[in-house]
Scaffold this motif. Sequence first.
Motif, PDB file in Angstrom:
ATOM      1  N   ARG A  56      57.576  34.428 -45.615  1.00  0.00           N
ATOM      2  CA  ARG A  56      58.152  33.158 -45.178  1.00  0.00           C
ATOM      3  C   ARG A  56      58.841  32.513 -46.373  1.00  0.00           C
ATOM      4  O   ARG A  56      58.243  32.388 -47.439  1.00  0.00           O
ATOM      5  CB  ARG A  56      57.091  32.207 -44.635  1.00  0.00           C
ATOM      6  CG  ARG A  56      56.523  32.627 -43.300  1.00  0.00           C
ATOM      7  CD  ARG A  56      55.736  31.488 -42.681  1.00  0.00           C
ATOM      8  NE  ARG A  56      55.311  31.814 -41.337  1.00  0.00           N
ATOM      9  CZ  ARG A  56      54.701  30.969 -40.523  1.00  0.00           C
ATOM     10  NH1 ARG A  56      54.455  29.731 -40.925  1.00  0.00           N
ATOM     11  NH2 ARG A  56      54.343  31.330 -39.314  1.00  0.00           N
ATOM     12  N   ALA A  57      60.097  32.119 -46.189  1.00  0.00           N
ATOM     13  CA  ALA A  57      60.829  31.432 -47.246  1.00  0.00           C
ATOM     14  C   ALA A  57      61.193  30.037 -46.773  1.00  0.00           C
ATOM     15  O   ALA A  57      61.560  29.840 -45.611  1.00  0.00           O
ATOM     16  CB  ALA A  57      62.089  32.210 -47.615  1.00  0.00           C
ATOM     17  N   VAL A  58      61.075  29.075 -47.677  1.00  0.00           N
ATOM     18  CA  VAL A  58      61.505  27.706 -47.421  1.00  0.00           C
ATOM     19  C   VAL A  58      62.711  27.461 -48.304  1.00  0.00           C
ATOM     20  O   VAL A  58      62.598  27.451 -49.536  1.00  0.00           O
ATOM     21  CB  VAL A  58      60.393  26.696 -47.743  1.00  0.00           C
ATOM     22  CG1 VAL A  58      60.881  25.275 -47.476  1.00  0.00           C
ATOM     23  CG2 VAL A  58      59.138  27.004 -46.936  1.00  0.00           C
ATOM     24  N   ALA A  59      63.877  27.295 -47.693  1.00  0.00           N
ATOM     25  CA  ALA A  59      65.125  27.163 -48.433  1.00  0.00           C
ATOM     26  C   ALA A  59      65.482  25.696 -48.621  1.00  0.00           C
ATOM     27  O   ALA A  59      65.618  24.949 -47.646  1.00  0.00           O
ATOM     28  CB  ALA A  59      66.251  27.883 -47.695  1.00  0.00           C
ATOM     29  N   ARG A  60      65.624  25.292 -49.867  1.00  0.00           N
ATOM     30  CA  ARG A  60      66.150  23.961 -50.179  1.00  0.00           C
ATOM     31  C   ARG A  60      67.656  24.115 -50.383  1.00  0.00           C
ATOM     32  O   ARG A  60      68.103  24.884 -51.224  1.00  0.00           O
ATOM     33  CB  ARG A  60      65.486  23.402 -51.444  1.00  0.00           C
ATOM     34  CG  ARG A  60      66.055  22.054 -51.853  1.00  0.00           C
ATOM     35  CD  ARG A  60      65.249  21.418 -52.951  1.00  0.00           C
ATOM     36  NE  ARG A  60      65.192  22.250 -54.152  1.00  0.00           N
ATOM     37  CZ  ARG A  60      64.510  21.891 -55.250  1.00  0.00           C
ATOM     38  NH1 ARG A  60      63.822  20.773 -55.261  1.00  0.00           N
ATOM     39  NH2 ARG A  60      64.501  22.685 -56.303  1.00  0.00           N
ATOM     40  N   LEU A  61      68.432  23.392 -49.610  1.00  0.00           N
ATOM     41  CA  LEU A  61      69.886  23.551 -49.607  1.00  0.00           C
ATOM     42  C   LEU A  61      70.509  22.656 -50.675  1.00  0.00           C
ATOM     43  O   LEU A  61      70.307  21.446 -50.679  1.00  0.00           O
ATOM     44  CB  LEU A  61      70.436  23.205 -48.227  1.00  0.00           C
ATOM     45  CG  LEU A  61      69.780  23.964 -47.057  1.00  0.00           C
ATOM     46  CD1 LEU A  61      70.344  23.494 -45.725  1.00  0.00           C
ATOM     47  CD2 LEU A  61      69.958  25.470 -47.222  1.00  0.00           C
ATOM     48  N   GLY A  62      71.303  23.242 -51.550  1.00  0.00           N
ATOM     49  CA  GLY A  62      71.880  22.514 -52.672  1.00  0.00           C
ATOM     50  C   GLY A  62      73.136  21.771 -52.282  1.00  0.00           C
ATOM     51  O   GLY A  62      74.257  22.258 -52.500  1.00  0.00           O
ATOM     52  N   ALA A  63      72.991  20.588 -51.714  1.00  0.00           N
ATOM     53  CA  ALA A  63      74.140  19.777 -51.303  1.00  0.00           C
ATOM     54  C   ALA A  63      73.750  18.304 -51.370  1.00  0.00           C
ATOM     55  O   ALA A  63      72.591  17.953 -51.126  1.00  0.00           O
ATOM     56  CB  ALA A  63      74.587  20.150 -49.892  1.00  0.00           C
ATOM     57  N   LEU A  64      74.729  17.453 -51.661  1.00  0.00           N
ATOM     58  CA  LEU A  64      74.447  16.058 -51.969  1.00  0.00           C
ATOM     59  C   LEU A  64      74.888  15.060 -50.908  1.00  0.00           C
ATOM     60  O   LEU A  64      75.025  13.873 -51.198  1.00  0.00           O
ATOM     61  CB  LEU A  64      75.073  15.697 -53.322  1.00  0.00           C
ATOM     62  CG  LEU A  64      74.373  16.321 -54.527  1.00  0.00           C
ATOM     63  CD1 LEU A  64      75.118  16.001 -55.816  1.00  0.00           C
ATOM     64  CD2 LEU A  64      72.928  15.852 -54.626  1.00  0.00           C
ATOM     65  N   ASP A  65      75.114  15.516 -49.691  1.00  0.00           N
ATOM     66  CA  ASP A  65      75.305  14.599 -48.562  1.00  0.00           C
ATOM     67  C   ASP A  65      74.979  15.375 -47.295  1.00  0.00           C
ATOM     68  O   ASP A  65      74.933  16.610 -47.304  1.00  0.00           O
ATOM     69  CB  ASP A  65      76.720  14.005 -48.521  1.00  0.00           C
ATOM     70  CG  ASP A  65      77.802  15.067 -48.389  1.00  0.00           C
ATOM     71  OD1 ASP A  65      77.946  15.625 -47.272  1.00  0.00           O
ATOM     72  OD2 ASP A  65      78.486  15.341 -49.379  1.00  0.00           O
ATOM     73  N   LEU A  66      74.741  14.669 -46.200  1.00  0.00           N
ATOM     74  CA  LEU A  66      74.263  15.337 -44.989  1.00  0.00           C
ATOM     75  C   LEU A  66      75.329  16.235 -44.372  1.00  0.00           C
ATOM     76  O   LEU A  66      74.989  17.270 -43.777  1.00  0.00           O
ATOM     77  CB  LEU A  66      73.769  14.296 -43.984  1.00  0.00           C
ATOM     78  CG  LEU A  66      72.530  13.506 -44.426  1.00  0.00           C
ATOM     79  CD1 LEU A  66      72.069  12.568 -43.316  1.00  0.00           C
ATOM     80  CD2 LEU A  66      71.393  14.438 -44.839  1.00  0.00           C
TER      81      LEU A  66
END
Length: 324
Positions: free
Chosen positions: A284-294
């Motif tokens: 299982r991987a939990v991906a944190r998305l590298g972006a600075l607005d929705l």
Amino acid sequence: MDIGVLLPTGTAQWGPADDPRELVAFGRQAERAGFSSLFVNDSLISPRIEALTMLAALAPATETVTLGTAALMPFLRRPIQAAQSLASIDLLSGGRLSVAVGAGFPGRFGRPLYTLSEVPWERRFARLDETVALWRALWDGAASFHGEILRFTEVPPTIRPSRAGGPPIWLGGATPAALARTGRTYDGWLPYPPDPADYASGLRSVRKAAADAGRMAEDITPALFISVRIDDDIDSGRRAMDAYVQATYGMPLGELEKIQAVVTGSADQVLERLRRYAAAGVRRAVARLGALDLRSQRDQLERMTDLIPALLTPADRASASEDA
């Protein structure tokens, strides 16, 4: 490997015009796209939506995804009230909660939080383990608890979770002591090592500790927390991830890559790196998305969506086809 996503609950991930109420719609979009889980993180240092409040909002708005913390810091909350909140979320979600926990780190992400919470920094790992033991006891109906640090007598009845024994509890951390504690008592492991080889060796240590404690390897979910940015232009993607890391941690990307799992590049490059972690044992991987607005977060979510079929096992693909 299945893929979950970390919701951008921190204000550092919002643009000036973003409405935080969009986060619930973001979670529903991820569920429809095939992500297996929605995770939130926990802190008092940077302003963000409180973790358990966010999960409570997602519970009735979603149907199948796991709802999780990556990672919850129990010392920020009174232990009995936290047990009540977690059991409530598990009930409201129909038993879909997973709780990854941590004790914090030295420096600005650790000791100041203990001061704000009026909890001593010393013996923090023992306090964490006892808090988890207390939760499990209360979820099983205990009316008292007598540990070395936490002691409660005549505890009134508390709400029981959806599942017997309560939601699974994972440990974040990769020190030798954390690996041994994971193997002995926790239901999952959620580290973020930069090198898949380090993940593989850590997982071996976890499984050895589990075997020594009379547990089976399959009793422990091998998970991974990883920051991801997909771009056709590799250089611009690294610049965008660097801006994200600077806003989140106040350090350059090159420094974070030394201590955390981070992958940037084209879709094929990201997929290849995730497959290396899958070969190391991640399920299982939990991906944190590298972006600075929705809006950019949603763009990255769509790019990650395209990778999901390639990471599923043949059995998973067959199951998904039947569900469709």
